[in-house]
Design a protein around this motif. Structure first.
Motif, PDB file in Angstrom:
ATOM      1  N   THR A 141       0.824  -1.204   0.000  1.00 20.72           N
ATOM      2  CA  THR A 141       0.000   0.000   0.000  1.00 20.72           C
ATOM      3  C   THR A 141       0.860   1.256   0.000  1.00 20.72           C
ATOM      4  O   THR A 141       1.870   1.344   0.697  1.00 20.72           O
ATOM      5  N   SER A 143       0.473   5.836  -1.022  1.00 23.67           N
ATOM      6  CA  SER A 143      -0.366   6.969  -1.407  1.00 23.67           C
ATOM      7  C   SER A 143       0.422   7.889  -2.319  1.00 23.67           C
ATOM      8  O   SER A 143       1.632   8.089  -2.119  1.00 23.67           O
ATOM      9  N   GLY A 150      -5.070   6.692  -2.896  1.00 25.72           N
ATOM     10  CA  GLY A 150      -4.486   5.460  -2.390  1.00 25.72           C
ATOM     11  C   GLY A 150      -4.124   4.532  -3.535  1.00 25.72           C
ATOM     12  O   GLY A 150      -4.876   4.401  -4.507  1.00 25.72           O
ATOM     13  N   SER A 168      -6.431   1.825  -4.799  1.00 23.84           N
ATOM     14  CA  SER A 168      -6.948   1.092  -3.638  1.00 23.84           C
ATOM     15  C   SER A 168      -8.424   1.430  -3.433  1.00 23.84           C
ATOM     16  O   SER A 168      -9.044   0.889  -2.524  1.00 23.84           O
ATOM     17  N   PRO A 173      -4.620   3.874   2.214  1.00 22.13           N
ATOM     18  CA  PRO A 173      -4.676   2.423   2.399  1.00 22.13           C
ATOM     19  C   PRO A 173      -3.599   1.970   3.372  1.00 22.13           C
ATOM     20  O   PRO A 173      -2.455   2.416   3.291  1.00 22.13           O
ATOM     21  N   MET A 176      -3.215  -4.714   4.137  1.00 27.77           N
ATOM     22  CA  MET A 176      -3.900  -5.461   3.087  1.00 27.77           C
ATOM     23  C   MET A 176      -3.536  -6.929   3.215  1.00 27.77           C
ATOM     24  O   MET A 176      -2.537  -7.285   3.839  1.00 27.77           O
ATOM     25  N   VAL A 187      -8.387  -4.667   1.375  1.00 23.48           N
ATOM     26  CA  VAL A 187      -7.583  -3.499   1.724  1.00 23.48           C
ATOM     27  C   VAL A 187      -8.313  -2.639   2.742  1.00 23.48           C
ATOM     28  O   VAL A 187      -9.496  -2.325   2.583  1.00 23.48           O
ATOM     29  N   ASN A 189      -8.670   0.831   3.812  1.00 22.81           N
ATOM     30  CA  ASN A 189      -8.439   2.236   3.477  1.00 22.81           C
ATOM     31  C   ASN A 189      -8.783   3.083   4.700  1.00 22.81           C
ATOM     32  O   ASN A 189      -9.959   3.279   5.022  1.00 22.81           O
ATOM     33  N   SER A 210     -13.353   6.259   5.367  1.00 22.57           N
ATOM     34  CA  SER A 210     -12.659   4.985   5.518  1.00 22.57           C
ATOM     35  C   SER A 210     -13.491   3.854   4.929  1.00 22.57           C
ATOM     36  O   SER A 210     -14.710   3.797   5.130  1.00 22.57           O
ATOM     37  N   GLU A 225     -17.101  -2.601  -1.904  1.00 21.77           N
ATOM     38  CA  GLU A 225     -16.651  -1.623  -0.918  1.00 21.77           C
ATOM     39  C   GLU A 225     -17.606  -1.653   0.272  1.00 21.77           C
ATOM     40  O   GLU A 225     -18.817  -1.776   0.092  1.00 21.77           O
TER      41      GLU A 225
END
Length: 388
Positions: A141, A143, A150, A168, A173, A176, A187, A189, A210, A225
């Motif tokens: 991960t 950024s 991410g 991500s 993130p 993971m 993941v 986040n 998040s 998600e």
């Protein structure tokens, strides 16, 4: 290549030493090989953790619990999480703590750093990653600190050369893992945007979002998600059971909230369902100070363990009925793994202490306590077994 670290200290600091080696583009020598100070017999298992109190000490450390010995490989930066190559189990990657930009690969047989890599331009790491099921690719991960996006970065597991990256599908993130299907990445986040120029300062409290995302590792496409009801609860760490149940550790951003109501700090996600938070008596939850640091799942016993260094506590919940099974007090506890035989949850803290909790009775075996006064174990632990 093995270097006498006492002699090395007379010539140059460890950090400058590592930096000078890296500038030459070659593998960094270390303080000593694994078996030069452990017994000549290969340990049955090792517990690995980033450790150190300052730049002079930061390293990847490991413990042989049978020999009651420990050893380190100096890294020159504060490490965070680790991952082990399933194809070459002697190879372990340690990632730098957010917002670091450096990672090292350590050969646990020789006790040497055999490769290093930096983040791509305008990116920083978040301290976690995993390998593909076949051990040919490394995922971790990051950024893009310019855009705030991410990223999941992909490297060749052998050469560690950059291959490509994909979203991500969130901000910040953190941890993971690869799901049991060997293809899907899950993941955490965290929703928190940071920038190396401002260290770990959160830049987006008001807009933080998040999520727990599932991503196809082969094409980078989003599968699903999931979000929590509390928008200021940051999903940070996770672990996966063999049936695909995901245990999630949370950190509440109290500075972004307008009140002091107690927020759950642990959750479970099962395939096809939504996230479910784990409850406990309010008086107990209040002692955690909005922070869970690590999580580890015991698939057979159907337990999830969570550590809170701010609450000086490890807590255990049932993966299926979501009931609290017990807790144990341990100062500044954060590191968490399972012994190789799955018989114990292994805990570590910043004072160099290690505890073992029976994974069936949830009672500590005090005869197994270990203490390394010169060590300061960092946030995470990992158990490594090497082929005989």
């Amino acid at each position: 290549m093995i270097v006498n670290h006492k002699l090395m200290n007379k010539k140059v600091t460890r950090r400058r030493f590592v930096q000078s080696i890296l500038a030459l583009g070659v593998a960094a020598p270390v303080a000593g090989g694994l078996f030069s100070q452990f017994s000549q017999a290969r340990p049955a298992e090792m517990w690995l953790s980033a450790q150190g109190r300052d730049d002079e000490q930061f390293s990847l450390g490991w413990v042989d619990p049978d020999a009651k010995q420990s050893q380190v490989v100096f890294s020159g930066f504060r490490g965070h999480g680790m991952c082990q190559n399933p194809l070459k189990p002697e190879e372990v990657i340690m990632f730098s703590r957010r917002p670091g930009t450096l990672a090292v690969r350590v050969n646990t047989l020789s006790g040497e750093v055999d490769n290093v890599f930096h983040s791509e331009a305008n990116h920083h790491m978040h301290g976690h990653g995993c390998y593909s099921a076949d051990g040919t690719q490394l995922f971790y991960t990051e950024s893009n600190y310019v855009t705030g996006e991410g990223k999941i970065t992909v490297r060749d597991a052998h050469t560690l050369a950059f291959k490509h990256s994909f979203s991500s599908y969130g901000i910040g993130p953190h941890e993971m893992a690869l799901m049991p299907d060997g293809k899907t990445l899950v993941v955490a986040n965290g929703g928190l945007r940071t920038h190396p120029d401002s260290g770990r300062k959160v830049l987006n409290y008001e807009s933080m979002r998040s999520t727990l995302t599932y991503i196809n590792s082969e094409n980078g496409q989003l599968i699903s998600e999931h979000r929590l009801a509390e928008p200021k609860a940051s999903i940070r760490h996770l672990d996966v059971a063999i049936d695909g149940t995901v245990a999630v550790a949370l950190q509440v951003q109290r500075a972004a909230m307008g009140d002091d109501h107690i927020v759950a700090l642990a959750a479970i996600h099962k395939p096809g369902h939504e996230l479910k938070v784990l409850s406990a008596p309010a008086a107990l939850m209040a002692k955690l100070h909005d922070y869970m640091g690590s999580v580890k799942v015991h698939s057979h016993n159907r337990l999830a363990a969570f550590t809170s260094p701010k609450g000086d506590m490890v807590m255990f919940w049932d993966l299926d009925d979501l009931s609290l099974q017990g807790y144990h007090l341990f100062h500044d506890v954060c590191g968490l793994t399972l012994s190789a035989d799955q018989g114990y949850f292994v805990l570590s803290n910043s004072a160099g202490k290690i505890r073992q909790i029976n994974s069936t009775t949830l009672e500590e075996d005090k005869t197994k306590r270990l203490y390394f006064a010169d060590k300061s174990w960092d946030n995470h632990m990992m158990t490594v077994q090497l082929p005989v």
